[in-house]
Design a protein around this motif. Structure first.
Motif, mmCIF file in Angstrom:
data_model
loop_
_atom_site.group_PDB
_atom_site.id
_atom_site.type_symbol
_atom_site.label_atom_id
_atom_site.label_comp_id
_atom_site.label_asym_id
_atom_site.label_seq_id
_atom_site.Cartn_x
_atom_site.Cartn_y
_atom_site.Cartn_z
ATOM 1 N N VAL A 33 0.796 -1.136 -0.052
ATOM 2 C CA VAL A 33 -0.162 -0.012 0.138
ATOM 3 C C VAL A 33 0.767 1.298 0.015
ATOM 4 N N SER A 34 1.837 1.205 0.732
ATOM 5 C CA SER A 34 2.789 2.575 0.938
ATOM 6 C C SER A 34 3.925 2.677 0.285
ATOM 7 N N GLY A 35 4.358 1.500 -0.414
ATOM 8 C CA GLY A 35 5.694 1.841 -1.254
ATOM 9 C C GLY A 35 6.898 1.100 -0.686
ATOM 10 N N SER A 36 8.001 1.781 -0.948
ATOM 11 C CA SER A 36 9.363 0.982 -0.640
ATOM 12 C C SER A 36 9.982 2.070 0.317
ATOM 13 N N MET A 37 11.105 1.172 1.029
ATOM 14 C CA MET A 37 12.183 2.266 1.675
ATOM 15 C C MET A 37 13.285 1.284 1.941
ATOM 16 N N ALA A 38 14.545 1.855 2.015
ATOM 17 C CA ALA A 38 15.900 1.305 2.108
ATOM 18 C C ALA A 38 15.724 0.560 3.630
ATOM 19 N N MET A 39 16.269 -0.647 3.512
ATOM 20 C CA MET A 39 16.602 -1.531 4.796
ATOM 21 C C MET A 39 17.995 -1.199 5.261
ATOM 22 N N GLN A 40 18.204 -0.980 6.580
ATOM 23 C CA GLN A 40 19.530 -0.674 7.001
ATOM 24 C C GLN A 40 20.258 -1.946 7.569
ATOM 25 N N PRO A 41 21.569 -2.063 6.930
ATOM 26 C CA PRO A 41 22.544 -3.092 6.945
ATOM 27 C C PRO A 41 22.679 -3.037 8.635
ATOM 28 N N GLN A 42 22.824 -4.325 9.323
ATOM 29 C CA GLN A 42 23.365 -4.561 10.737
ATOM 30 C C GLN A 42 24.404 -5.122 11.048
ATOM 31 N N GLY A 43 25.116 -5.667 9.919
ATOM 32 C CA GLY A 43 26.418 -6.421 10.069
ATOM 33 C C GLY A 43 26.116 -7.986 9.859
ATOM 34 N N VAL A 54 0.470 -2.722 10.018
ATOM 35 C CA VAL A 54 -0.437 -3.563 10.981
ATOM 36 C C VAL A 54 -0.941 -4.951 10.497
ATOM 37 N N GLU A 55 -1.449 -5.547 11.182
ATOM 38 C CA GLU A 55 -1.822 -6.907 10.883
ATOM 39 C C GLU A 55 -2.488 -7.039 9.570
ATOM 40 N N GLY A 56 -2.018 -7.979 8.694
ATOM 41 C CA GLY A 56 -2.591 -7.998 7.468
ATOM 42 C C GLY A 56 -1.991 -7.245 6.245
ATOM 43 N N THR A 57 -0.966 -6.422 6.723
ATOM 44 C CA THR A 57 -0.113 -5.658 5.764
ATOM 45 C C THR A 57 0.652 -6.699 4.681
ATOM 46 N N ARG A 58 0.535 -6.426 3.503
ATOM 47 C CA ARG A 58 1.270 -7.135 2.581
ATOM 48 C C ARG A 58 2.562 -6.462 2.284
ATOM 49 N N TYR A 59 3.733 -7.333 2.281
ATOM 50 C CA TYR A 59 5.029 -6.762 2.089
ATOM 51 C C TYR A 59 5.992 -7.871 1.615
ATOM 52 N N ARG A 60 7.196 -7.590 1.134
ATOM 53 C CA ARG A 60 8.079 -8.117 0.420
ATOM 54 C C ARG A 60 9.534 -7.448 0.577
ATOM 55 N N PHE A 61 10.543 -8.198 -0.199
ATOM 56 C CA PHE A 61 11.728 -7.535 -0.178
ATOM 57 C C PHE A 61 12.172 -7.544 -1.607
ATOM 58 N N ARG A 62 12.998 -6.598 -1.818
ATOM 59 C CA ARG A 62 13.746 -6.347 -3.452
ATOM 60 C C ARG A 62 14.992 -6.146 -3.395
ATOM 61 N N THR A 63 15.767 -7.103 -4.048
ATOM 62 C CA THR A 63 17.248 -7.043 -3.980
ATOM 63 C C THR A 63 17.837 -5.810 -4.996
ATOM 64 N N ALA A 64 19.081 -5.340 -4.973
ATOM 65 C CA ALA A 64 19.658 -4.429 -5.690
ATOM 66 C C ALA A 64 19.458 -4.763 -7.168
ATOM 67 N N GLU A 65 19.383 -6.048 -7.433
ATOM 68 C CA GLU A 65 19.310 -6.555 -8.802
ATOM 69 C C GLU A 65 17.665 -6.377 -9.491
ATOM 70 N N GLY A 66 16.723 -5.982 -8.384
ATOM 71 C CA GLY A 66 15.492 -5.662 -8.987
ATOM 72 C C GLY A 66 14.394 -6.981 -8.373
ATOM 73 N N LEU A 67 15.018 -8.133 -7.947
ATOM 74 C CA LEU A 67 14.395 -9.216 -7.773
ATOM 75 C C LEU A 67 13.319 -9.033 -6.502
ATOM 76 N N ALA A 68 12.292 -9.096 -6.706
ATOM 77 C CA ALA A 68 11.258 -9.185 -5.617
ATOM 78 C C ALA A 68 11.101 -10.698 -4.802
ATOM 79 N N VAL A 69 11.299 -10.618 -3.625
ATOM 80 C CA VAL A 69 11.317 -12.101 -3.068
ATOM 81 C C VAL A 69 10.203 -11.941 -1.603
ATOM 82 N N PRO A 70 9.843 -13.053 -1.268
ATOM 83 C CA PRO A 70 8.994 -13.150 -0.056
ATOM 84 C C PRO A 70 9.906 -13.082 1.053
ATOM 85 N N ASP A 71 9.197 -12.962 2.107
ATOM 86 C CA ASP A 71 10.022 -12.930 3.362
ATOM 87 C C ASP A 71 10.271 -14.444 3.657
#
Length: 570
Positions: A33-43, A54-71
């Motif tokens: 719903v609300s778009g993307s944001m950079a994740m912070q590296p933690q080591g 909130v509960e029910g939010t749809r989300y996923r991750f995207r690599t630098a190469e543009g690949l969308a992946v599930p958690d």
């Protein structure tokens, strides 16, 4: 700091998202719903992001190469293994049986079930009263982790934290567990920690170190459980099922393909430390017959394939594949299995080039889970036939009496207690090239079997991806349903009344061969009494030992073909 896998609801409509991506230079969190944001590296390969969710939010991750992946630790998927992960509140379900702490292991009688074939979690829940009434005390769900497509026999999962949406929601699984507990039933789950399925596993794209490149399994790349993030992935998954879902135990699939005893031991000990005060039961499938794992602070029991394989040879005469190592003198092997647990305790089976097993004769009988059928030995048949079609009826009844009245822990397969003739086939829901590869690979597996040595015969092997293969595997009651249901009910009533109260610390004393297909076995029960069983599933009459105790159950004339006798000797 030790990182956890999976998202965490923080309150105030915010959540923390995590992913281990050691191969990635950057990672993006995408919210539908609300778009993307950079994740912070933690080591150490970890990335974090806190966001409004909130509960029910749809989300996923995207690599630098543009690949969308599930958690990879998603609790639920929208759109399957390739779709969006769904944020789930793990504490949102209102438990109706919060005081349930389980049942002692000695009381266990398992029925293995496939949720997809029984109408999902709700369908399994509907069947529970009948199972409880007939004497079953636990169901074991075949794997429920999310997989590619809408149907799968269970061992191609790619998201082990997420329940398959075609079976129901996380809360539907919790409602199934709640219903079981209200009926006095335990719920076990089969988990697969040795490989991932062939479609929908994205871990290799950003965490290649999750896998051990120097090892392999028959089903794909081996997992690198020597690495702490990988180890935590699986241990935390086990804890999730037992704590968050309040399951009563887990069956760990094919741990011989993990080949890291330290990991297995660390996992078992942490589970027991983290969940005190409950009856938590941990079971292994271990082709290595490694009795060292069956210690009091580790695993309760192991599926005893040796019991199944020996009896299958005696009942059907089949000696190919699984059964090659049991073809020679199967009656003697059955006697050893009854007296000592494992048949192979360090010997090299025919067809193998390495020894199998360790001594097991000193273990309590309840360290062994016995069965006549299960998903593996039925589903891995080319046409999925059950013993109701492969064995003579009366001899199968005698073998069933042995299964249910011997002092090992009995497991039955869905459909057994209603005399089902339905096959249990290998089924998947893959597409395109993968579907072709699975179909042809499946048919190629049986090229060395006499019945499928020619191409025309192999073409008759059901296509795993056809919807009919799935539908035909529903365990419909057979033509003698009333007879089988009453038979199971009577035997399990005898077991619970006369054997279970004496079962703790029972041990094998001796077993002798009476003739081809005929044995007599003696066990010392926990209270000092003895359980004596004589069985003849051969074709010729034999002499049973003289009766000397209180008769529990008998079939046929003593010593005749398809006869059985069980008695308690005080």
């Amino acid at each position: 700091m030790q990182m956890r896998w999976g998202p965490e609801l923080l309150g105030r409509d915010r959540a923390l998202f995590r992913i281990w991506a050691p191969d990635a230079a950057t990672m993006q969190l995408e919210l539908q719903v609300s778009g993307s944001m950079a994740m912070q590296p933690q080591g150490d390969g970890w990335f974090l992001a806190e966001a409004a969710a909130v509960e029910g939010t749809r989300y996923r991750f995207r690599t630098a190469e543009g690949l969308a992946v599930p958690d990879p630790a998603s609790r639920l998927q929208d759109g399957g293994a390739h779709g969006w992960s769904v944020l789930v509140n793990p504490d949102g379900y209102a438990w109706q049986e919060p005081g349930w702490n389980g049942r002692p292991w000695e009381e266990t009688v398992i029925e293995e079930v496939h949720a997809g074939l029984l109408g999902g979690f709700a369908g399994v829940a509907d069947r529970l009263p009948e199972l409880a009434e007939n004497g079953v005390t636990a169901i074991e769900l075949m794997p429920v982790g999310a997989f590619s497509g809408s149907r799968n026999w269970g061992y191609d999962g790619v998201l082990p934290y997420a329940v398959a949406a075609s079976y129901g929601s996380p809360d539907a699984l919790k409602a199934l567990v709640d219903r079981a507990h209200s009926l006095g039933l335990m719920v076990f789950l089969d988990v697969v920690y040795n490989h991932f399925g062939p479609d929908g596993n994205y871990l290799g794209a950003y965490a290649s170190g999750f896998f051990d490149r120097d090892a392999d399994t028959p089903w794909g790349e081996a997992v690198a459980v020597t690495k702490q993030p990988v180890r935590r992935f699986f241990i935390d998954n086990a804890l999730m099922w037992l704590d968050e879902y309040r399951l009563d135990g887990l069956r760990f699939d094919a741990v011989h393909a993990i080949a890291d005893d330290e990991f297995l031991d660390v996992m078992a000990r942490e589970i027991r430390q983290r969940l005190p005060g409950r009856h938590i039961h941990l079971m292994l499938e271990n082709e290595a017959n490694d009795s060292d794992r069956l210690q009091p602070d580790l695993y309760d029991a192991q599926w005893n394939d040796d019991f199944h394989n020996t009896l299958h040879v005696l009942l059907t005469g089949e000696t190919e594949a699984y059964y090659e190592g049991f073809a020679d003198d199967p009656t003697q092997k059955l006697a050893r299995c009854l007296a000592e647990g494992f048949v192979y305790q360090g010997e090299t089976p025919p067809g193998s080039d390495h020894p199998r097993g360790k001594p097991s004769g000193d273990l309590p009988t309840t360290r062994f889970i016995s069965f006549l059928q299960n998903h593996d030995q039925t589903g891995n048949r080319a046409c999925g036939e059950r013993l109701t079609l492969l064995a003579e009826h009366e001899r199968l009844r005698a073998a069933t009496a042995l299964l249910l009245l011997s002092p090992q822990i009995p497991m039955i397969f869905m459909g057994d207690s209603v005399g089902s003739h339905s096959p249990f086939l290998f089924f998947t829901d893959f597409e395109d090239e993968l579907a072709d590869a699975v179909r042809e690979g499946r048919r190629g597996e049986f090229a060395n079997f006499a019945a499928f040595s020619d191409e025309a015969a192999r073409q008759r092997i059901p296509d795993p991806n056809e919807i009919a293969t799935f539908k035909n595997s529903h365990p419909l009651p057979g033509s003698r349903v009333d007879e089988w249901r009453a038979f199971y009910g009577r035997l399990l009533s005898i077991r619970h009344d006369s054997i279970v109260p004496r079962l703790k610390n029972a041990r094998g004393l001796e077993a002798q061969v009476l003739g081809s297909g005929a044995v007599a076995a003696l066990w010392e029960l926990g209270d000092g009494a003895q359980l004596a069983i004589a069985l003849n599933i051969g074709k010729d009459a034999v002499h049973f030992p003289a009766a000397r105790g209180t008769l529990l159950f008998s079939l046929g004339d003593a010593g005749a073909p398809a006869s059985f006798r069980a008695e308690i000797v005080e």
